[in-house]
Design a protein around this motif. Structure first.
Motif, PDB file in Angstrom:
ATOM      1  N   MET A 103     -75.819  43.062  26.923  1.00 29.07           N
ATOM      2  CA  MET A 103     -74.745  42.563  26.039  1.00 29.07           C
ATOM      3  C   MET A 103     -73.403  42.893  26.689  1.00 29.07           C
ATOM      4  O   MET A 103     -73.210  43.982  27.217  1.00 29.07           O
ATOM      5  CB  MET A 103     -74.804  43.263  24.673  1.00 29.07           C
ATOM      6  N   LYS A 116     -69.588  38.147  21.718  1.00 32.04           N
ATOM      7  CA  LYS A 116     -70.283  39.006  22.661  1.00 32.04           C
ATOM      8  C   LYS A 116     -71.294  38.129  23.401  1.00 32.04           C
ATOM      9  O   LYS A 116     -71.936  37.275  22.779  1.00 32.04           O
ATOM     10  CB  LYS A 116     -71.040  40.116  21.924  1.00 32.04           C
ATOM     11  N   ARG A 118     -74.827  37.549  25.270  1.00 31.53           N
ATOM     12  CA  ARG A 118     -76.153  38.141  25.538  1.00 31.53           C
ATOM     13  C   ARG A 118     -76.649  37.464  26.816  1.00 31.53           C
ATOM     14  O   ARG A 118     -76.790  36.242  26.866  1.00 31.53           O
ATOM     15  CB  ARG A 118     -77.078  37.857  24.366  1.00 31.53           C
TER      16      ARG A 118
END
Lengths: 652, 148
Positions: A103, A116, A118
């Motif tokens: 992340m 964010k 991934r």
């Protein structure tokens, strides 16, 4: 790939519907996923974008596909957030290296959305085939918080920077033993030590020898532990040895209930201190100038006063009417007082004081200066002691600074002293409430307007206050309750004249009239003269005098005053005998002191011992200082020096 | 320089003497007790004083011969009283000297333990006293004669 295609074809052959659906669905799944997604080549070039990504990031497919990820993302970020793109690069590298999902930190795009990333690296054997990036929206609250504490500062960091940056205060922490643990810019500027040379040193290094002698640093920490904080003002020393006037606050610091040290804040108050001492110096200087001025003045006043008084006494020797004599007497008396004031410094003497006579004489001298329409009243309480011990001049001085109704009464009494309360009530302009507070402050007058109607230096009442306090009393003001005007009062403590206690009782006659022993109890005032003439015809005197010449002169004087019944005794023993023989026959004894056989003082003691309280007045030639006191100690009531001036006492 | 002794000179001489010897203010108080412009009270009083002084001088001489300081002091005080009452200041001051040294003290009240010194001072003072008394009598006589 051929195999795969063949397989694919094969499968499509056998179950083409399902195969087709899965292949279609696979693409569709990617495209329709609720998470915005990207597929990157191993070199981080964007190869596929999901519809959701295009919608959420507000970009067109052709603008994204074929672009390098990092420059592309950078373009999409909020301007002030640009540096965070490095987190993304770091996260991708990390993911590839570890071959597992990672992340990234949050990044914020132009549309104020925080994301964010991934990152999923896709490997076949050891070969990186692609990188899938899924974007997860970060919670909105975090965004707000981030917006407040802007570029990525934690709260701790913010406070550290704040403290570090402050330049005007030395702010630092001590450990529990008092050793310096932190140092800020302010501390460095103020104390002159650099961080690396002071950390770990005990804070007593800032204190001077006097403070160290009394172990002040340790004491301060003790107090601080007991009370939570301590504040001090005093000299503190810099690295270069110079000192500054500091205000210091030390606070005990606790973490989770455990004492971990002290917080110390030091301010430089040198400038304020300098200003204060400049003020004090200025005040002292003005005090000195004032007293120099007064000393000068008094010298300058004395010379002409002497001239004036000599002229007065010459004038008194010339023939004058009663009224003229009265006026000259007032001049003479006031002049004497002024002269004593001008030559005397500010101390209190202990003398025999006739309160009533002083008041009477002040009243007399003030009365002539008043408009005839002003009514002047005088009340002397019947229980007012006739003579007490204290400073007549000072008492008079206070009284003089006020006027119109004068009331004197016995305020309190104990074994050794009387407290006399003197009240002066007037019906004048009165004093406005706010001014009442500063009445007794030197050099203030309540009417300071430019059209000042009342003269004066503003010193009178403050001098009166100082004098009253010197005489163990107080002074005060209250508005006249009856009408417009003021009441000024003062008290003064006087010593009792011990040996005269019995006589005091006798003297407090029914009408409380008292006569004085002031220097010039003037018989020239018509009032007194009339009283004297009346008394003379009915009173019987005993004159005790050994010298025939003096006997004759005294007799002549008494006769000229109207006294017809005067008996003679030529020594003390004879006098005692005569008085004892006919205690009720005489109203007054005039007693010479220095006589053969039995002197005046001894005779007086003998007469008093036999319980006879007849008034006795001493006469003596060329009195030495202290003679009067000695006579009064022996139980005499009054005293006149010889040669007898034509101003003897009358005693009704 | 020759000295012509005529009436005017004598007058000014006695008047100067009078001023030296007599405190006018005090003496005037005595004169004020006279009635009708006559010196019926003051004149006999002053001559009584001269008698008293003559008598006292006799006693002083005797006491001085006996070196009796106490008596000398008392006599000094006695004559001081009456001379002061009449305003005869020179007499008064000499009497003060006699009273003080009779007490073993200087005029300023300091102790003078040496009896010989005290007696010497007193002797001197008595001499002055007598000379002064002659001058005073002359001046006073002139004063009362002129008034008649």
């Amino acid at each position: 790939m051929q195999l795969l295609a063949a397989h694919h074809a094969d499968e499509s052959q056998s179950s083409s519907n399902s195969e087709q659906r899965i292949g279609f669905d696979g693409h569709l799944l990617f495209d329709l996923s609720p998470l915005p997604q990207l597929v990157l080549s191993p070199s981080c070039c964007i190869t596929r974008v999901s519809s959701r990504f295009l919608a959420e990031w507000h970009v067109a497919r052709e603008d994204a596909v074929g672009q390098q990820l990092i420059p592309f993302v950078e373009k999409q970020l909020r301007p002030q957030n640009s540096f965070s793109v490095c987190y993304l690069t770091a996260a991708i590298d990390d993911a590839i290296t570890s071959r597992t999902e990672r992340m990234s930190q949050r990044i914020v795009t132009q549309h104020a959305t925080a994301w964010k990333a991934r990152i999923l690296p896709i490997f076949q054997e050891h070969e990186l085939l692609a990188i899938v990036v899924e974007w997860l929206e970060a919670p909105a609250t975090l965004l707000e918080h981030d917006e407040i504490v802007r570029p990525g500062l934690s709260t701790d960091e913010a406070f550290r920077i704040l403290v570090q940056a402050v330049k005007d205060y030395a702010i630092f922490l001590l450990d529990t033993k008092g050793r310096i643990a932190t140092w800020n810019t302010g501390a460095e500027l103020l104390k002159g030590y650099r961080r690396d040379e002071i950390i770990g040193k005990h804070f007593s290094i800032f204190y001077g020898p006097e403070d160290l002698d009394i172990r002040k640093p340790d004491l301060e920490l003790d107090i601080c532990l007991r009370e939570g904080r301590v504040e001090d003002e005093g000299w503190r020393y810099k690295k270069d040895g110079t000192r500054f006037w500091a205000n210091v606050i030390i606070t005990a610091v606790y973490k989770d209930g455990v004492h971990v040290g002290f917080g110390k804040v030091t301010r430089d108050l040198t400038e304020r201190k300098t200003a204060e001492s400049r003020l004090i110096t200025a005040y002292e200087e003005s005090e000195k100038i004032k007293s120099d001025f007064l000393a000068n003045m008094s010298h300058e006043i004395r010379t002409p006063m002497h001239g004036m008084l000599s002229a007065c006494s010459l004038l008194l020797d010339t023939p004058m009417s009663g009224r003229q004599k009265d006026i000259v007497h007032i001049m003479d008396e006031s002049g004497q007082v002024l002269l004593q004031l001008a030559s005397g410094s500010f101390f209190i003497t202990s003398d025999i004081v006739g309160i009533s006579s002083i008041i009477t004489s002040v009243v007399r001298s003030v009365q002539t200066t008043l408009a005839p329409s002003v009514h002047f009243e005088l009340f002397l309480a019947p229980d007012l002691p006739k003579s007490v011990q204290g400073d007549p001049l000072r008492y008079r001085q206070i009284l003089h600074n006020g006027s119109i109704r004068v009331r004197a009464l016995l305020h309190a009494e104990d074994d050794d002293s009387f407290v006399i309360m003197t009240e002066i009530t007037d019906t004048g302009i009165g004093i406005p409430e706010p001014a009442a507070a500063t009445l007794f402050t030197p050099f203030t007058q309540f009417d300071v307007t430019t059209t000042k109607r009342y003269k004066g230096t503003g010193l009178g009442l403050s001098i009166a206050k100082a004098l009253a306090e010197l005489m163990g009393g107080a002074i005060g003001y209250r508005p006249n309750p009856e009408r417009h005007g003021s009441i000024f009062w003062f008290t003064a403590r006087f010593k009792k004249i011990k040996s005269l206690e019995q006589i005091q009782d006798w003297k407090r006659g029914p009408n409380g009239r008292t006569e004085s022993m002031s220097p010039h109890p003037s018989i020239d005032s018509p009032d007194l003269q009339a009283q004297l003439a009346k008394a003379a015809t009915i009173k019987t005197l005993l004159l005790v005098e050994d010298n025939v010449i003096n006997q004759k002169v005294m007799l002549g004087m008494l006769r000229s005053l109207g006294f017809k019944n005067v008996a003679l005794a030529s020594n003390g023993a004879e006098a005692v005998q005569v008085v004892k023989g006919k205690p009720a026959a005489y109203d007054l004894v005039l007693m010479d002191i220095n006589m053969p056989i039995l002197d005046g003082n001894e005779a007086c003691v003998k007469i008093r011992e036999s319980g006879i309280h007849i008034p006795i007045i001493a006469m003596t030639a060329y009195a030495l200082k202290g003679d009067r006191e000695r006579c009064l100690e022996h139980g005499m009531d009054d005293y006149i020096p010889k040669p007898v001036d034509k101003k003897p006492k009358s005693q009704t | 320089m020759s000295y012509t002794y005529d009436r005017d000179d004598e007058d000014s001489f006695t008047m100067a003497n009078f001023r030296d010897h007599v405190d006018r203010a005090t003496f005037d108080q005595i004169l004020e007790m006279d009635e009708d412009g006559e010196h019926d009270f003051s004149e006999p009083l002053v001559f009584n004083f001269f008698d008293q002084a003559e008598e006292t001088f006799g006693k002083m001489d005797e006491a001085l011969a006996r070196k009796d300081l106490d008596t000398l002091s008392q006599l000094g005080h006695f004559l001081k009283g009456s001379s002061a009452t009449l305003g005869f200041i020179k007499i008064r001051d000499s009497c003060q000297v006699i009273q003080q040294y009779g007490h073993g003290q200087t005029v300023d009240g300091l102790s003078e333990p040496n009896e010989a010194v005290c007696l010497g001072k007193i002797k001197e003072a008595i001499k002055t006293l007598k000379t002064d008394m002659v001058d005073l009598e002359k001046a006073i006589k002139t004063f009362f004669d002129d008034a008649k």
